[in-house]
Each structure stands twice: as structure tokens, then as C-alpha cells.
Design a protein around this motif. Structure first.
Motif, PDB file in Angstrom:
ATOM      1  N   GLY A 123       0.771  -1.345  -0.064  1.00  0.00           N
ATOM      2  CA  GLY A 123      -0.200  -0.044   0.192  1.00  0.00           C
ATOM      3  C   GLY A 123       0.782   1.140  -0.092  1.00  0.00           C
ATOM      4  O   GLY A 123       0.361   2.461  -0.470  1.00  0.00           O
ATOM      5  N   LEU A 200      -5.728   7.151   3.742  1.00  0.00           N
ATOM      6  CA  LEU A 200      -5.363   5.924   3.596  1.00  0.00           C
ATOM      7  C   LEU A 200      -3.784   6.054   2.620  1.00  0.00           C
ATOM      8  O   LEU A 200      -3.453   7.113   2.342  1.00  0.00           O
ATOM      9  CB  LEU A 200      -6.396   5.279   2.455  1.00  0.00           C
ATOM     10  N   VAL A 275      -8.261  -1.335   5.515  1.00  0.00           N
ATOM     11  CA  VAL A 275      -6.923  -1.978   5.125  1.00  0.00           C
ATOM     12  C   VAL A 275      -7.277  -3.377   5.379  1.00  0.00           C
ATOM     13  O   VAL A 275      -6.789  -4.067   4.388  1.00  0.00           O
ATOM     14  CB  VAL A 275      -5.933  -1.474   5.938  1.00  0.00           C
TER      15      VAL A 275
END
Length: 383
Positions: A123, A200, A275
């Protein structure tokens, strides 16, 4: 390029997939400008801008598949390559398509994006979306294929019950993104209106769509979600919506947050739920397998080492083809010689013992004499 086998049901952990619409006037120009800027800044190693006919031609470096063809409605195909942590290479391909119709202002230019790394995706890596599209609110590339829904912002749910249920169905069945619904316990101030996607990680930021239910929509939103999706929306809370088909391991209670404080601070529990959900094996959308195949088997942007490998592979391929042709010619020549010898033996004449016939017999073989002999066989003994 990663050679991981593609599952027919889940997205490979090495891949990043996205699909949306660009509502601006010149989508390809926006992509081209962004790629040129990133190449000049050294952010990406290189890129290619191809028309669909060029893109349909295989490099033959990887096995060719018909699904690698971008299709008749494709406008442009862009490829880019860049490095991330530990020297891992990412290859990505973005294709723009003509809209099915331009009857409404919501059509725009559809785009699909597939990126794949040499190992499992992280990520913290840069978002492939912002490699091709500028990360600017002034460029309208971030619209969902579901009309009226957009990335990078909050989307308020429709007030009409029918429209709300239709939106929930479309978002969970057609979208390639993760959808989250947040209920505003009270009307938030300016910091509270900030999208939660801003908290995020970069690669996850453009994979999540945020919906907001106003304070007075608590009951209608909860009822519609329970009826359509089987999940509830707590007052002042949030829930990650389940896609169709269902994600293995999804449980409504597991991905529901009871309290979300919209005061501009990071909603830690909700971020953790998003997540966690994104890390589950995600179902592969209906059209995504073809997009991923095109990336793997229709790749054109080769490094010098890959070009050398490709050239050597082509030399070996043509050498084997020439060798096969030579062997085939030899076999053909031998067969032709054998056929000629047999033909010569069959037409050389002679009696049953193989003794050659006299030359005079050959001179008798005129058509008239042959006909006369044939008629003589039909004469009776008294004639």
C-alpha cells in the motif's frame, strides 16, 4: 514481468486494478502530459503511447492470447514502467475507450488500468492512477463507472429510496473499487467533511469510494442496506460494503465500525477495517481478467535487456523454422524422386517377365491401330 498465474476468481496479490471515467474534453492529452512530466522528473523509467492497432501487435516476448487485443472501441493504449522499493519493477497499462453513447453528460471516456509488480503489492507504493492521471481536482478523471459517484471525495447518498437501493446494487456489482458508507451523526464542520480516503496509504487511496449518509438518512439508509446487501449502518458509524460475488472471509460485523468521529482527525478503527478488507482475496471482476491478460501478454515497453532476450528468442525461433523448412524440402525431394522412378518403371513397357518390348511395338501404339485392335476383339469367329 511477474509470471504469477492468474486465478479465475480472485485478483492476484501482485496486481492493482482500476476502472473509471474521464469527463473532461481531452482525456488522452491529460495522460500524455502527466507521463511526460513524470519521465522528465525521473519518477518513471519510460512510457509508450500507442494507437489500438499498434497495441494489438504482439512483441512475441510473451505467449500471445486473443484477449490481449484492446478491442474495437479502444482509443489509445498507454504503457509505463517504474521502480518501487528494493528495486521492484512495476509495469502498468492504461486503455481509454469510446463511450457506448453520448446521450447523457455522464458518459465521458471510460478507462481501465492494470498494474503488476514483481512481488506482492504494498500500500505504501505510489498509486498507479496518479502515474497516468494528474492528482489534481481540476482534472475530472476520477469518476466511477456508476453515474454520480467519484473517487477522492465524499458522495452523499440519494434521498429517494429507489435511487438509493439502485446505487447500492450498482456499486457492489459493477464497480472495481471498495465502497464504504459513513453515517454523519450530526452535520460536520469543514474538517469533518474531509474524505476519510485522505488518511489511506497512497496505493489504497484510489481504490476506495466513500459514501456519506446525512443525519436524517439514518433509518432509510440502514433499511435499504439491510434489504439489498444484508448489512446494517449504525447511527454515527460506518460499514465496508460487500461486493458481489462475496469476498471470502467477509463478515458484516467484522467490517462495521460503531462510532466514527468526523472532526478532521484520523478515524483509526475505520482505516484499519478498510485496510483489512482490502487485504482479503478480492473477486476478479468480469472484464478484469482480460485487462490483466493484455498487460501480461500484450506488453511493448521493453528494457534493453528484454529487447536482447526478445531478439535472441526471435533468432532461435526463425532458425528452428528454417531448419524445419529445410527438412521438409529434403523429404519432398526424396518423395518426388521416388515418384518419378516409379512412374518411369510403370511406363517403360515390357512383357510379364520384364523383357523389354521391341522398338517396333512402340511404333504400333498409334491411336488408330489401338482402336482397330480393340474392335477386332468383338468380332466373332465366323467373321
Amino acid at each position: 514481468m511477474a509470471k504469477n498465474s492468474t486465478s479465475s476468481t480472485t485478483v492476484p496479490d501482485t496486481a492493482w486494478l482500476g476502472r473509471g471515467r474521464h469527463l473532461g474534453p481531452e482525456a488522452e492529452r491529460d495522460v500524455r502530459r502527466n507521463l511526460i512530466a513524470l519521465k522528465a522528473a525521473g519518477v518513471i523509467d519510460g512510457f509508450l503511447d500507442l494507437d489500438p492497432i499498434e497495441a494489438a501487435r504482439s512483441t512475441d516476448l510473451f505467449p500471445r492470447d486473443e484477449s490481449a487485443d484492446p478491442g474495437p472501441s479502444a482509443r489509445r493504449v498507454f504503457e509505463a514502467r517504474w521502480g518501487v522499493a528494493d528495486g521492484v519493477t512495476v509495469r502498468a497499462q492504461l486503455t481509454t475507450y469510446e463511450p457506448e453513447s453520448r446521450r447523457t453528460e455522464h458518459e465521458g471516456v471510460t478507462w481501465v488500468l492494470a498494474a503488476e509488480a514483481e512481488r506482492a503489492w504494498e500500500g505504501s507504493w505510489p498509486s498507479p492512477a496518479t502515474v497516468f492521471w494528474p492528482d489534481s481536482d481540476q482534472v475530472a478523471w476520477d469518476h466511477e463507472t456508476v453515474p454520480g459517484v467519484r473517487l477522492r471525495t465524499t458522495n452523499h447518498l440519494p434521498k429517494d429510496d429507489g435511487e438509493l437501493r439502485r446505487l447500492l446494487r450498482d456499486c457492489t456489482r459493477q464497480s472495481w473499487f471498495v465502497h464504504v458508507v459513513v453515517h454523519e451523526a450530526m452535520t460536520p464542520d469543514t474538517p469533518g467533511r474531509r474524505p476519510i480516503t485522505a488518511f489511506l496509504a497512497p496505493s489504497l487511496k484510489h481504490r476506495v469510494v466513500e459514501h456519506r449518509a446525512t443525519p436524517e438518512q439514518a433509518l432509510i439508509a440502514d433499511f435499504a442496506m439491510k434489504r439489498e446487501l444484508g448489512v446494517g449502518l449504525p447511527r454515527g458509524g460506518a460499514v465496508v460494503l460487500p461486493p458481489t460475488p462475496q469476498v471470502p472471509g467477509y463478515d458484516a460485523e467484522r467490517f462495521t465500525v460503531r462510532d466514527v468521529f468526523l472532526d478532521g482527525t484520523e478515524p483509526t478503527e475505520l482505516i484499519e477495517k478498510i485496510v483489512e478488507f482490502a487485504s482479503l482475496p478480492q473477486p476478479l471482476p468480469a472484464d478484469a481478467e482480460q485487462v490483466l491478460t493484455r498487460l501480461r501478454q500484450g506488453w511493448h515497453l521493453l528494457t534493453p535487456d528484454e529487447e536482447l532476450v526478445h531478439a535472441r528468442a526471435m533468432v532461435t525461433k526463425y532458425a528452428k523454422a528454417l531448419e524445419a523448412m529445410t527438412a521438409s524440402c529434403d523429404l519432398y525431394r526424396e518423395a518426388a524422386e521416388s515418384a518419378l522412378a516409379a512412374l518411369a518403371e510403370a511406363t517403360s513397357g515390357g512383357d510379364a517377365t520384364g523383357t523389354p518390348a521391341p522398338a517396333a511395338a512402340k511404333q504400333d501404339a498409334s491411336p488408330l491401330k489401338s482402336l482397330t485392335k480393340t474392335l477386332a476383339r468383338f468380332r466373332g469367329p465366323n467373321r
